[in-house]
Design a protein around this motif. Sequence first.
Motif, short mmCIF file in Angstrom:
data_model
loop_
_atom_site.label_atom_id
_atom_site.label_comp_id
_atom_site.label_asym_id
_atom_site.label_seq_id
_atom_site.Cartn_x
_atom_site.Cartn_y
_atom_site.Cartn_z
N LYS A 23 0.86 -1.18 0.00
CA LYS A 23 0.00 0.00 0.00
C LYS A 23 0.89 1.22 0.00
CE LYS A 23 -2.23 1.81 3.61
NZ LYS A 23 -3.26 2.08 4.65
N SER A 24 0.62 2.12 -0.92
CA SER A 24 1.37 3.36 -1.03
C SER A 24 0.43 4.52 -0.72
CB SER A 24 1.93 3.52 -2.45
OG SER A 24 2.50 4.81 -2.62
N GLY A 25 0.85 5.38 0.19
CA GLY A 25 0.00 6.53 0.51
C GLY A 25 0.40 7.16 1.82
N GLY A 26 -0.48 7.96 2.37
CA GLY A 26 -0.14 8.64 3.61
C GLY A 26 -1.22 9.57 4.08
N TYR A 27 -0.80 10.64 4.76
CA TYR A 27 -1.72 11.54 5.46
C TYR A 27 -1.44 12.98 5.06
CZ TYR A 27 -4.18 13.67 9.44
OH TYR A 27 -5.01 14.41 10.24
N TRP A 28 -2.46 13.61 4.48
CA TRP A 28 -2.39 15.01 4.07
C TRP A 28 -3.37 15.80 4.94
CZ3 TRP A 28 -0.35 11.43 1.10
CH2 TRP A 28 0.68 11.77 0.21
N PRO A 29 -2.91 16.50 5.98
CA PRO A 29 -3.81 17.09 6.97
C PRO A 29 -4.72 18.19 6.45
CG PRO A 29 -1.54 17.79 7.35
CD PRO A 29 -1.48 16.72 6.31
N SER A 30 -4.42 18.76 5.29
CA SER A 30 -5.25 19.86 4.77
C SER A 30 -6.28 19.40 3.75
CB SER A 30 -4.35 20.93 4.13
OG SER A 30 -3.45 21.46 5.08
N ASN A 31 -6.39 18.09 3.55
CA ASN A 31 -7.29 17.59 2.51
C ASN A 31 -8.77 17.84 2.78
OD1 ASN A 31 -5.28 16.72 0.83
ND2 ASN A 31 -5.79 14.56 0.93
N MET A 32 -9.16 17.83 4.05
CA MET A 32 -10.57 18.01 4.38
C MET A 32 -11.09 19.32 3.80
SD MET A 32 -11.91 15.45 6.12
CE MET A 32 -13.18 16.01 7.25
N ALA A 33 -10.26 20.37 3.84
CA ALA A 33 -10.66 21.68 3.31
C ALA A 33 -10.83 21.66 1.80
CB ALA A 33 -9.64 22.74 3.72
N LYS A 34 -10.25 20.63 1.16
CA LYS A 34 -10.35 20.49 -0.30
C LYS A 34 -11.42 19.49 -0.71
CE LYS A 34 -5.37 21.32 -0.56
NZ LYS A 34 -4.05 20.75 -0.89
N GLY A 35 -12.18 19.02 0.27
CA GLY A 35 -13.22 18.05 -0.03
C GLY A 35 -12.71 16.65 -0.21
N LEU A 36 -11.49 16.37 0.28
CA LEU A 36 -10.88 15.05 0.18
C LEU A 36 -10.64 14.49 1.57
CD1 LEU A 36 -8.13 15.95 -2.46
CD2 LEU A 36 -10.26 14.74 -2.93
N THR A 37 -10.52 13.17 1.69
CA THR A 37 -10.14 12.58 2.97
C THR A 37 -8.65 12.80 3.20
OG1 THR A 37 -9.71 10.42 1.98
CG2 THR A 37 -11.93 10.81 2.82
N ASN A 38 -8.29 12.97 4.47
CA ASN A 38 -6.89 13.23 4.80
C ASN A 38 -5.99 12.05 4.46
OD1 ASN A 38 -7.62 15.73 5.73
ND2 ASN A 38 -7.50 15.22 7.89
N HIS A 39 -6.50 10.83 4.61
CA HIS A 39 -5.73 9.64 4.27
C HIS A 39 -5.95 9.30 2.80
CE1 HIS A 39 -5.94 9.25 8.68
NE2 HIS A 39 -4.79 8.61 8.57
N GLN A 40 -4.87 9.19 2.05
CA GLN A 40 -4.94 8.85 0.63
C GLN A 40 -4.00 7.68 0.36
OE1 GLN A 40 -6.79 10.25 -1.95
NE2 GLN A 40 -7.87 11.42 -0.36
#
Length: 330
Positions: free
Chosen positions: A76-93
Amino acid sequence: MSDSQINKGVSVISEEVCQQVMGRANAFTAVENVFSAMAKKTAYNFPVIREAIGHADALYGFKSGFDREGMVLGLKSGGYWPSNMAKGLTNHQSTVILFDPDTGKLKSLVGGNYLTAVRTAASSAISIAYLARKDVKVLGMIGAGHQSTFQLRAAVEQRNFEKVVCWNLHPEHISNLAAVAEELGLPFESVTREELCAQADVIITITSAFEALIEKDWIKPGTHIACMGTDTKGKQEVDAKLLTVAKVFTDELAQSITIGEAQHAIARKLIQQSDIVPIGEVINGTKPGRTSAEDITLFDGTGVGLQDLAVAALAAELAEAKGLATYFKL
């Protein structure tokens, strides 16, 4: 990989399809089986790579492994982007990449966001099923982010909870969790952390904290705690001294002592590695879990690559069988 799939090519299982085919019961069984296999040494995780990339405050990495019983290989490749919620995305991608263990050929690409949430919830649910008292009544939730609703839904299927209490750093986000509790027919209350510990028989922590949110002296005898947010060096959700009075269990020992909740107690020499029991041992009946109603039990859920691979492989299998996968050839 069968001849028919080789002819079709690489399967792609979208986030939407994963949500259609993968339910909580399927995820619970897949994760339970892989924890059992890990304890039997027939499945193993490879070392985790997880780094701050120096952009967007993001944490990015890889979790991978091989399950010889299930014949599942991948990462699994991915991680945590803490500002994603403000962009309408989940923080974990994340995305799960599966390979054919017999040939090394790319087999499937599977959306990992929804599956990460359900496999994490399945992990804490397994800990409740095997470690919590049978007579628990109050569920405490520390954290009210995206994954908390998955945690709540999975937890209430394991015991007959009568109430949910919650604390979150940002109280304005608690309404999402309250709505799920209402949907489930459970009374819900927003409380302080100390009051939560006084009321709750089971506590789930699902945050990205780097400091203890729960003190040792707040926890009453008989409590089960599932620490689900600590998966990186430096993260912490509970007082390290709590692990000295609890029976400590984990998904994987190597991760627990290095990037999990136990890292702090280990670093301070408050406990030893031998004090931590892989939950697969409890599942297999080779080690005891809770032995009395007074025991404080703590599950250090670090999140292992084999969990991701187990649910992704099952999602791919179900999607392909139902004609919901799409295919491409390299």
